[in-house]
Design a protein around this motif. Structure first.
Motif, mmCIF file in Angstrom:
data_model
loop_
_atom_site.group_PDB
_atom_site.id
_atom_site.type_symbol
_atom_site.label_atom_id
_atom_site.label_comp_id
_atom_site.label_asym_id
_atom_site.label_seq_id
_atom_site.Cartn_x
_atom_site.Cartn_y
_atom_site.Cartn_z
ATOM 1 N N SER A 185 0.859 -1.179 0.000
ATOM 2 C CA SER A 185 0.000 0.000 0.000
ATOM 3 C C SER A 185 0.895 1.228 0.000
ATOM 4 O O SER A 185 2.061 1.162 0.413
ATOM 5 N N ILE A 186 0.334 2.341 -0.416
ATOM 6 C CA ILE A 186 1.082 3.597 -0.367
ATOM 7 C C ILE A 186 1.473 3.862 1.085
ATOM 8 O O ILE A 186 0.652 3.734 1.988
ATOM 9 N N GLY A 187 2.739 4.189 1.289
ATOM 10 C CA GLY A 187 3.252 4.457 2.626
ATOM 11 C C GLY A 187 4.041 3.311 3.218
ATOM 12 O O GLY A 187 4.781 3.499 4.171
ATOM 13 N N ASP A 188 3.906 2.096 2.664
ATOM 14 C CA ASP A 188 4.688 0.971 3.159
ATOM 15 C C ASP A 188 6.159 1.175 2.841
ATOM 16 O O ASP A 188 6.519 1.894 1.909
ATOM 17 N N ARG A 189 7.007 0.527 3.612
ATOM 18 C CA ARG A 189 8.458 0.619 3.422
ATOM 19 C C ARG A 189 8.937 -0.614 2.675
ATOM 20 O O ARG A 189 8.642 -1.740 3.075
ATOM 21 N N LEU A 190 9.662 -0.406 1.587
ATOM 22 C CA LEU A 190 10.271 -1.482 0.820
ATOM 23 C C LEU A 190 11.739 -1.566 1.209
ATOM 24 O O LEU A 190 12.451 -0.555 1.171
ATOM 25 N N ILE A 191 12.185 -2.740 1.599
ATOM 26 C CA ILE A 191 13.569 -2.959 2.002
ATOM 27 C C ILE A 191 14.175 -3.966 1.045
ATOM 28 O O ILE A 191 13.632 -5.058 0.855
ATOM 29 N N VAL A 192 15.295 -3.584 0.434
ATOM 30 C CA VAL A 192 15.992 -4.454 -0.508
ATOM 31 C C VAL A 192 17.356 -4.777 0.101
ATOM 32 O O VAL A 192 18.191 -3.891 0.275
ATOM 33 N N GLU A 193 17.553 -6.043 0.427
ATOM 34 C CA GLU A 193 18.811 -6.480 1.033
ATOM 35 C C GLU A 193 19.901 -6.523 -0.021
ATOM 36 O O GLU A 193 19.637 -6.781 -1.193
ATOM 37 N N GLY A 194 21.134 -6.289 0.399
ATOM 38 C CA GLY A 194 22.269 -6.419 -0.507
ATOM 39 C C GLY A 194 22.469 -7.884 -0.860
ATOM 40 O O GLY A 194 22.372 -8.752 0.008
#
Length: 86
Positions: free
Chosen positions: A4-13
């Motif tokens: 949803s708008i406002g969620d945090r996306l985390i992309v691991e190295g």
């Protein structure tokens, strides 16, 4: 992955020494919340289209106080940025 708008996306190295990236989802392109997403990245302040891979995960925020906004944006629509306290 459903966002949803406002969620945090985390992309691991994916390799040793590669930093983790994170950003706030500012637009979704499908009503069901599936990718792709427009993400405002915290490291450079830019918005980009993101198709998250297997190294990505979401941190969902409760959206109780947010104003209702359309969940789907078109390619010509303006991005809607909602700010939430950390």
């Amino acid at each position: 992955m459903k966002a949803s708008i406002g969620d945090r996306l985390i992309v691991e190295g994916t390799r040793p020494g590669t930093p983790r990236r994170d950003g706030r989802i500012v637009a979704v392109h499908h009503a069901d919340g599936s990718p792709p997403y427009d993400v405002l990245w915290s490291d450079n302040g830019r918005i980009s289209l993101c198709f998250p891979g297997p190294d990505a995960h979401l941190h969902h925020f409760t959206h109780a106080e947010r104003e209702e906004a359309p969940a789907v944006t078109g390619s010509n629509a303006l991005h809607t940025l909602h700010t939430f306290p950390d």
